[in-house]
Design an enzyme around this catalytic site. Sequence first.
Site, PDB file in Angstrom:
ATOM      1  CG  LEU A  10      27.563 -67.222   9.078  1.00 56.77           C
ATOM      2  CD1 LEU A  10      27.783 -65.835   9.680  1.00 56.77           C
ATOM      3  CD2 LEU A  10      28.899 -67.869   8.753  1.00 56.77           C
ATOM      4  CG  ASP A  11      28.475 -73.421  12.482  1.00 57.27           C
ATOM      5  OD1 ASP A  11      27.673 -73.909  11.670  1.00 57.27           O
ATOM      6  OD2 ASP A  11      29.640 -73.850  12.639  1.00 57.27           O
ATOM      7  NE  ARG A  12      23.774 -71.780  19.596  1.00 59.09           N
ATOM      8  CZ  ARG A  12      23.450 -72.702  20.495  1.00 59.09           C
ATOM      9  NH1 ARG A  12      22.188 -72.886  20.831  1.00 59.09           N
ATOM     10  NH2 ARG A  12      24.388 -73.451  21.041  1.00 59.09           N
TER      11      ARG A  12
END
Length: 254
Positions: free
Chosen positions: A73-75
Amino acid sequence: MAKKNPAPSRRHLPPGVEILHEDDDLLVVEKPHGLLTIATDRRTTGTLYAKLTEYVRKGNYKSRNRIFIVHRLDRDASGLLVFAKTEVAKRALQGHWEHARKQYVAVVHGQMAQESGTIVSHLVENNAQQVRSTRDTKEGMLSRTAYRVLRESAELSLLEIDLLTGRKHQIRVHLSESGHPIVGDKKYGRRNDGEKRLALHATLLAFDHPTTGRRVEFVTEIPGYLNRLLHGAAAPSAPKRGRDHASEKKEART
């Protein structure tokens, strides 16, 4: 048959990370926003991967226990992630990952022209790690994002999103290029929208268990933050977390 492990010891629980399910093959967690999934060139410590590696080793630095990345997942996004606890489980999951169901919720600027639809384009990444759509079908990768409007306010919309392909930044780019960037998206959205947090949450994850082959599904609640953005609108109803399609019990079993 994989056995579900007992409840994790609080002593070794990674702070800020909720563990929804653990067995001999899997570790399903809810990632908070702002936490990297895995190390990058700029950030090598304090990642979710590092926290969970320490967790499965239970404080024993000599332990050979480890976890394996299945997806990311994106940060700045939050929500569900599954990690494998063996290399065999990792290969099995990734080998069938195209059949996994990955559903998100997001708050975007504006009101969608249609209540539901599918955004399709070919995505390509430039040298500055910026992703965009291209008309060159040989250069870009086919990407498909389905959405459905759950709620609207005068200026914002809450969307339910099915990620039909899994490209880098796919949801963020598709919504931005459609004229409805995600609230709080500093890279592809409106930098001056006043929100510090990306309004994107992975709320549902369903896949075939790598050992039993049974379909398991995990669901999290829509974060209150997303609902507060829509002027306190009530959250849409959601299944209880950990539903197993085979048994219809509240907690997924493998």
